[in-house]
Design an enzyme around this catalytic site. Structure first.
Site, PDB file in Angstrom:
ATOM      1  N   ASP A 331       0.863  -1.174   0.000  1.00  0.00           N
ATOM      2  CA  ASP A 331       0.000   0.000   0.000  1.00  0.00           C
ATOM      3  C   ASP A 331       0.904   1.231   0.000  1.00  0.00           C
ATOM      4  OD1 ASP A 331      -2.145   1.684   0.134  1.00  0.00           O
ATOM      5  OD2 ASP A 331      -2.649   1.251   2.223  1.00  0.00           O
ATOM      6  N   ASP A 596      -6.082  -8.060   4.389  1.00  0.00           N
ATOM      7  CA  ASP A 596      -4.774  -8.346   3.795  1.00  0.00           C
ATOM      8  C   ASP A 596      -4.303  -9.765   4.114  1.00  0.00           C
ATOM      9  OD1 ASP A 596      -4.481  -5.781   2.704  1.00  0.00           O
ATOM     10  OD2 ASP A 596      -3.700  -4.989   4.582  1.00  0.00           O
ATOM     11  N   ASN A 685      34.157 -37.083   7.966  1.00  0.00           N
ATOM     12  CA  ASN A 685      32.923 -36.320   7.778  1.00  0.00           C
ATOM     13  C   ASN A 685      32.698 -35.336   8.919  1.00  0.00           C
ATOM     14  OD1 ASN A 685      30.573 -35.913   6.139  1.00  0.00           O
ATOM     15  ND2 ASN A 685      29.367 -36.900   7.741  1.00  0.00           N
TER      16      ASN A 685
END
Length: 850
Positions: A331, A596, A685
């Site tokens: 807006d 809205d 890892n």
């Protein structure tokens, strides 16, 4: 939420005594323990259920990966075969990885919870006769609430006391002006819009005071019923969709790799259990186990940084979409403009300044008792001669059907009714008009002139109201039915100027690749004038009427080209957002009213403000503490930083892991032993993941902020294969040095490759984390420290007492020199390949855009 006590269908027909009795309440309020019991019984005063994940459940969630569960089972099977040492080490590494993930996610959840408290609503309730401030969510049926101007109505309630009470129900009804509320008893069939004795959750007090009895809370309120459509599953974000598809890709690769490697090793007569553990360890090595934790940490860190920029993130995954957003719909009031109404002029029907119009408009604005609003305040500030002896006799308050306000005023010689409101609403009750000379003429004779003046004012960007009057009888109070046969006096023009720096702000948005589209209820002429003022040279405007006539197929072509959607009805906002998304855009929507909420829910990024109604804030992903586009720009930049750092982990983990696992899989086929033991793979890892956990705090290059970034699975595949294969080339080069040059045994081979693998994977992070040459984009402090720590640990572990646990041996000094050369050559090659890779990618993007 359970059904609440009392008459849940028609409480507006109850007297105060009956209502209190049905709810087992008193005028002094509930006792704290009774309120707590009701809260437990009927649930929180919220329209959206909130899931709370316990610490234990979050910890257990770290083990939900099928590969991790299989690894635990295999390790326990290994223990059954009395290989206790390997079992303990494998389980310990899995546990450490899971605890790291839990710790990161728990911290992220705590951080977000603290941020959400910043936008939590509070209200005043009476508990055992004492006024107490409590969060809106703990209000229960039977509570007595105290309300003053500016307060949010926390629940559906019956008014017990009211003094000049006017409620703004714009967030509930979509209408602009407040309605008067009072104590009364109404028939059961009274429609919602006429329930004068009822307050609705989601509205707020404009003026006056009130005490009210809470009857319905949460989803049992009218507010909750309207917002029921928002209770559907939240649409999957672009980022979440990308993560899911990425997960499927890794799952397919991992499953294929595990089956092939396990079958090949068994075929080559290697121990079945070792081969199975090796295959599972490879799967763990390929899978970026810490990805969920890394994403959570990145997003929560981004959320904390955004909070410092007055942007509160409610839904973490929306940060990524915030950075990807390329269209922002908003807006104009308070965002593009100052949000403050100013009086421009008061004019007669010829468009000439008129003091009489100003005086009459001031009398209407200053004498009305209904509510204070920005328009009347602007008129009062614009009139200096306030020494007038008029007093108010009667008033017909403004309502959204009539769209006008009438005040009957009198002094010793005059008694007149003055009406002010929307121009068409004023003209519809006028039969005559007064010209500059004070002469009265038929309204039909000057209607065209009035319309032309209105168009002219609108083209100049002014909101225009009409003013009319007529003499009245002092012995009769003016009523709504008397609003007829009035005399049109003139115009009141008002303006809400653009913010001083809005052109610069819009340019900054454009430079970030974000288009601003304004959605407003103002007429197209006013919208066009504003567009010209804020830098649109030839604004493309679509009106609500035009939208109604357009098919979706036509609108999908027009909407992306449109700058301003004017005269838009509330229900058209959602359609605009949906069409823009279908056109391939990531769309943000900024709104603050109940109308809205559907658009906020539909948008990729729903943005609201801290002063918005609760349903809008519930539907929004992001809440601004300041209604300012500059705040949004800072949030977009932080969103892009977070997205970039998350993608860094994906690039690092997939490229390095894919290369290492591909190398190990190949090596296992020609070596007489496993290239790495399962526990060594898991340790590799874990160590390579450790520095990557600091990615959230890493620096981000300007090139990653300049344009919206989207999740691109095809790009990730190409990156993974390209840099993974490069990694494998140098892995096989290491194999050759270990076997052909040094002729090492099994333990030395495994130690040598473990060392080279961890060091190269750790250092390559510094290369793949940036598109720039790595020496021009230095890593953040935490990443640098973590990288150095892992390098030292990796080089030192063969010389520690732990070496035997993991099956490591000490390496000859000259081998370290060879590995140094290989690693440096690898980094240089990766830097060169990166330059070629991004050059080709940019050329491809340029070609597709043309």
């Amino acid at each position: 939420m359970k059904n609440q006590p009392g008459n849940s269908q028609s409480f507006w027909q109850l007297t105060t005594t009956d209502a209190l009795k049905q709810l087992s309440a008193t005028e002094s309020g509930l006792a704290p323990n009774e309120a707590a019991a009701r809260l437990k019984q009927y649930g929180p005063n919220s329209i959206k259920a909130k899931a709370n994940t316990s610490g234990l459940m979050l910890l257990l969630a770290q083990f939900k990966s099928p590969v991790t569960l299989l690894l635990i089972v295999a390790a326990l099977l290994s223990a059954g075969l009395r290989d206790v040492a390997d079992t303990v080490i494998i389980l310990a590494i899995v546990l450490i990885s899971s605890i790291l993930g839990f710790w990161q996610e728990k911290g992220a959840a705590r951080a977000v919870s603290e941020l959400l408290k910043m936008v939590q609503l509070h209200c005043t309730v009476l508990r055992s006769g004492k006024k107490t401030e409590v969060p809106l969510e703990v209000v229960v049926a039977g509570d007595i609430i105290s309300l003053t101007a500016g307060d949010i109505i926390p629940a559906d309630a019956l008014i017990l006391e009211a003094q000049a009470l006017f409620i703004d129900e714009a967030a509930f009804t979509g209408e602009t002006y407040p309605v008067e509320k009072s104590v009364c008893v109404l028939p059961e069939n009274t429609p919602l819009a006429k329930r004068k004795n009822t307050l609705f959750m989601g509205s707020h007090v404009i003026s006056g005071k009130a005490t009210a009895l809470v009857v319905k809370t949460g989803i049992n309120t009218e507010f909750g019923k309207i917002s029921a459509q928002l209770q559907q599953k939240t649409p999957e974000t672009d980022f979440e969709r990308g993560i899911r598809r990425f997960g499927y890709l890794l799952m397919e690769i991992t499953l294929l790799l595990v089956i092939i490697i396990f079958a090949a090793n068994v075929y080559l007569h290697k121990p079945v259990l070792d081969s199975f553990l090796f295959s599972l360890a490879l799967a763990v090595g390929l899978t970026p186990q810490l990805l969920p934790a890394i994403i959570s940490v990145n997003l929560s860190t981004g959320a904390r940084r955004m909070a410092k920029q007055q942007v509160i993130v409610k839904k973490l995954s929306s940060i990524e979409n915030f950075g990807s957003m390329n269209i922002l719909c908003s807006d104009k009031t308070g965002t593009i403009t100052d949000g403050k109404v100013n009086l421009k002029d008061t004019l007669d029907i010829d468009g000439t300044h008129s003091e009489k119009v100003l005086q009459y408009a001031w009398l209407n604005a200053s004498m009305q008792q209904g509510f204070h609003n920005p328009i009347d305040e602007a008129i009062c500030l614009g009139y200096k001669d306030t020494a007038v002896d008029f007093t108010a006799q009667a008033e017909v308050p403004y309502d959204f059907i009539r769209k006008r306000l009438t005040v009957q005023v009198k002094n010793k010689t005059q008694n007149i009714a003055i009406t002010k409101g929307a121009l068409n609403a004023i003209l519809s009750i006028c039969t005559r008009a007064e010209n500059a000379d004070g002469k009265l003429i038929a309204i039909a004779d000057c209607h065209k002139k009035i319309d032309e003046q209105y168009v002219q004012f609108s083209n100049a960007g002014y909101r225009t109201l009409g003013v009319a009057y007529k003499p009245t009888d002092a012995g009769h109070d003016f009523t709504k039915d008397d609003e007829k046969e009035m005399i049109f006096l003139g115009f009141v023009t008002l303006f809400d100027p653009p913010k001083a720096d809005v052109i610069k702000t819009i340019n900054n948005l454009n430079q970030l690749g974000v288009q601003l589209k304004i959605i407003t209820g103002d007429n197209a002429l006013v919208a066009r004038s504003l567009a010209l003022q804020i830098g649109f040279s030839d604004p493309k405007i679509l009106t609500g009427a035009q939208l109604m006539k357009m098919s979706n197929a036509a609108l999908i072509h027009q909407a992306p080209l449109t700058h301003i959607f004017a005269e838009v009805e509330p229900n058209q906002k959602e359609r605009i957002i949906t069409i823009l998304k279908k056109a391939g855009n990531v769309v943000g929507f900024m709104g603050d009213g109940i109308n809205d909420a559907p658009a906020l829910h539909t948008a990729d990024v729903g943005i609201s403000v801290n002063t918005a109604v609760d349903v809008a804030r519930e539907a929004a992903d992001i809440v601004l503490l300041s209604r300012n586009l500059d705040v949004l720009i800072n949030g977009i930049i932080e969103g892009r930083k977070t997205f970039t750092n998350t993608m860094k982990y994906v690039f690092m983990a997939t490229s390095a892991n894919f290369g290492n696992m591909f190398s190990m899989a190949g090596a296992s086929l020609f070596l007489p032993f496993l290239p790495l033991l399962p526990k060594q793979i898991l340790l590799t890892n874990l160590l390579t993941d450790f520095p990557e956990m600091t990615i959230a705090a890493d620096r981000v290059d300007d090139i990653n902020i300049q344009s919206p970034q989207r999740w691109d699975l095809g790009f990730i595949k190409r990156f993974m294969i390209t840099f993974g294969l490069l990694s494998s080339v140098f892995d096989y080069l290491t194999f050759g040095v270990l076997i052909l040059v040094f002729h090492v045994n099994e333990k030395t081979f495994q130690t040598g490759w473990f060392t080279e693998s961890v060091i190269s994977a750790t250092l390559i992070v510094l290369v793949v984390r940036t598109r720039l040459p790595f020496f021009k984009s230095l890593p953040g402090k935490l990443l640098s420290i973590a990288t150095v720590a892992i390098l030292i640990f990796t080089l030192a572990i063969p010389f520690t007492p732990f070496a035997g646990w993991f099956g490591f041996a000490r390496l000859p000094a000259v081998l370290y020199v060879w590995m140094l050369v290989i690693v440096l050559f690898y980094i240089a090659s990766a830097e060169l390949l990166k330059r070629i890779f991004y050059k080709k990618m940019n050329a491809k993007l340029l070609k597709s855009s043309n």
